[in-house]
Each structure stands twice: as structure tokens, then as C-alpha cells.
Design a protein around this motif. Sequence first.
Motif, PDB file in Angstrom:
ATOM      1  N   VAL A   1     -34.814  21.151  20.335  1.00 10.44           N
ATOM      2  CA  VAL A   1     -35.048  22.308  21.202  1.00 10.44           C
ATOM      3  C   VAL A   1     -36.541  22.479  21.462  1.00 10.44           C
ATOM      4  O   VAL A   1     -36.972  22.730  22.600  1.00 10.44           O
ATOM      5  CB  VAL A   1     -34.456  23.577  20.573  1.00 10.44           C
TER       6      VAL A   1
ATOM      7  N   SER B   1     -38.229  22.127  25.129  1.00 10.44           N
ATOM      8  CA  SER B   1     -38.935  23.289  25.675  1.00 10.44           C
ATOM      9  C   SER B   1     -40.382  22.937  26.005  1.00 10.44           C
ATOM     10  O   SER B   1     -40.887  23.272  27.077  1.00 10.44           O
ATOM     11  CB  SER B   1     -38.891  24.440  24.669  1.00 10.44           C
TER      12      SER B   1
ATOM     13  N   LEU C   1     -35.190  32.081  29.527  1.00 11.69           N
ATOM     14  CA  LEU C   1     -33.986  31.302  29.223  1.00 11.69           C
ATOM     15  C   LEU C   1     -34.107  30.594  27.877  1.00 11.69           C
ATOM     16  O   LEU C   1     -33.134  30.516  27.118  1.00 11.69           O
ATOM     17  CB  LEU C   1     -33.742  30.286  30.338  1.00 11.69           C
ATOM     18  N   LEU C   2     -35.307  30.091  27.591  1.00 12.94           N
ATOM     19  CA  LEU C   2     -35.507  29.426  26.303  1.00 12.94           C
ATOM     20  C   LEU C   2     -35.369  30.411  25.143  1.00 12.94           C
ATOM     21  O   LEU C   2     -34.786  30.079  24.100  1.00 12.94           O
ATOM     22  CB  LEU C   2     -36.888  28.762  26.274  1.00 12.94           C
TER      23      LEU C   2
ATOM     24  N   TYR D   1     -31.687  31.109  24.878  1.00 10.56           N
ATOM     25  CA  TYR D   1     -30.997  29.949  24.285  1.00 10.56           C
ATOM     26  C   TYR D   1     -31.314  29.831  22.799  1.00 10.56           C
ATOM     27  O   TYR D   1     -30.430  29.530  21.991  1.00 10.56           O
ATOM     28  CB  TYR D   1     -31.414  28.684  25.019  1.00 10.56           C
ATOM     29  N   SER D   2     -32.572  30.088  22.422  1.00 14.79           N
ATOM     30  CA  SER D   2     -32.949  30.013  21.014  1.00 14.79           C
ATOM     31  C   SER D   2     -32.225  31.080  20.208  1.00 14.79           C
ATOM     32  O   SER D   2     -31.774  30.829  19.080  1.00 14.79           O
ATOM     33  CB  SER D   2     -34.462  30.182  20.862  1.00 14.79           C
TER      34      SER D   2
ATOM     35  N   SER E   1     -28.625  29.975  19.953  1.00 16.11           N
ATOM     36  CA  SER E   1     -28.540  28.826  19.054  1.00 16.11           C
ATOM     37  C   SER E   1     -28.713  29.251  17.602  1.00 16.11           C
ATOM     38  O   SER E   1     -28.014  28.764  16.711  1.00 16.11           O
ATOM     39  CB  SER E   1     -29.595  27.785  19.430  1.00 16.11           C
TER      40      SER E   1
END
Length: 279
Positions: free
Chosen positions: A15, A19, A200-201, A204-205, A208
Motif C-alpha cells: 500500500v 501510494s 481515497l488513500l 482505503y488505509s 484496510s
Amino acid sequence: MDLTSLSLRRRLLFVLTASTGLLVIIALVIGVQYLVSYNGARNLQAKLSPAAELSDNLLLAQSSASGDLSDYVLTGRERALVSYETSIAEANSLIRALEATFDGDPPLLGQLAGVRAAQEVWLNDDATPTLDAMDEGRTAAAARATNKPKAWRSYDSMIAATVDLRDEVEDQRNAARATVTAFGTQLGVWLFILALVVALLVAYSSVSLDQWVIKPLRSIRRDLHRSVRVPHTHPVETVGPPELQAVAADAEHLRRTLVAEIDEATAARDGLMQDAPLV
């Protein structure tokens, strides 16, 4: 790529790499656009801004030279002659300054050469014959020389060439200014995209982290709570990334060991209770 078989460390590394790569690509795009368009347009605009002023001054000097020449023919005053010579000297100085400004720009240098040539033609067709006649005291001949159609055409050609040069400089400066403005708009778009990517990251993190760590830990904790209840038969399932699966497997092994020891202790106690009357 199947992330279920990857360790938590490798998942985080994947990830982070993805990124970082995406952010680097966006930064490179912005940097390349800055170097190619924005920076180049700013440099061009910085060069053309003084060139536009020099072109305006050149046009004014040429017009003043023609007016001073006519004034000298009509009045014969030396002051008008001095003013004419000053205007011509200023025009030549401005042309040299424009040559230095246009250095490295062949199209503009070529157009400036046309302006210089048109000015020389006007001097040969109008100014020089007129001044020669005035030096000889032939005022009427000087008036005829400066009012010849050929002289007027030469003057019009000179002014037209200078106006075309000024307009070309102004057009290029406006184009450079438009490029800078367009880059500002593009930069705003890219910054918006960058902010969206970062958002978004982060999302997503967060998801996740919940899927890879929080939920597996909750499941292991829930199984541990159930396993301590009698008769201690609820197993601890192996879930999540390999690291948490190893923790769950160790907990399950501990549960089974404790259950076996409890069973042995229970059996021993039952045996002692059965043998108690005989004792």
C-alpha cells in the motif's frame, strides 16, 4: 494480486509503495508541466514585456522623426533639426535594444530586420533628399522632396512594419499570459486530483486497517472469551493476515493444552473420589 496470503508487513509495504508511486507520478506531471509550459511562458512574458514597450517607443520615435523633419522644412529652425536627429538616434538605439531582447528568436529578429530596412528606405527616399535640399538652401525643393508620393509610401511602409512588429510582440505576450493563466487552472485541477487521491488513500488505509487488523483481532478476542467458558470446547479460528493467524493458532494450541490438562485433572479427581471409601 491475492492479498490474503501476504503478511501484514508486506500488505502495508504494498500500500505504501503504490501510494508513493501514485503521488510521485502526479508530482512529476505537475513538475513537467511547470517546466515546459508555465516556466517557459513566464520567461517569454518577462522578455516580451520590455519588448512591447520598446516597440511602442520605436513607433513613437519614427513618427516624431517624420514630424520633426516636416517642421524643419516649414520653419527652418535648428531646434527642429536637432529634434529630428535625436529621434532618429533614439530609433536606432531602440532597434539595437530590440535585437538584444529578441536574441535567440529568429522570427522576431527577421521581422525586426524588416523594420530596420523599411526605416533605411524612408531615410533614403525622404529624409536624406530633404535634408540635402535644406542644406543647400533650396526650401521649395525640400518641401517637394518630403511630399513626394514615394516618400509617403516609404513612411507608411516603415510605420506599418513597426506596427506589425509591435502587434506580433503583443500577440506573443498575450499568448504567454494565457498559458500562465491556463497553467494556474490546470494546477488547481491537479491539486484537486491530488487531494482526492490522498482522501481515497486515507479511506482505503482506514478500511484496510479495519479488514486486516481490527476485525481479525475482534474475532480472535471473541473466540478467546468463548473458549474460557465451560466446557472450553469453542475453538479459536485462524483469521486475518499470517501474523494474526499465527497468534490465533498459538491461542488455539494453548486452549487445547489447557483442556487436556483440565481433563486429566478431572479424571484424577474422579478417581480419587472413587477410591476414597477404600482408603
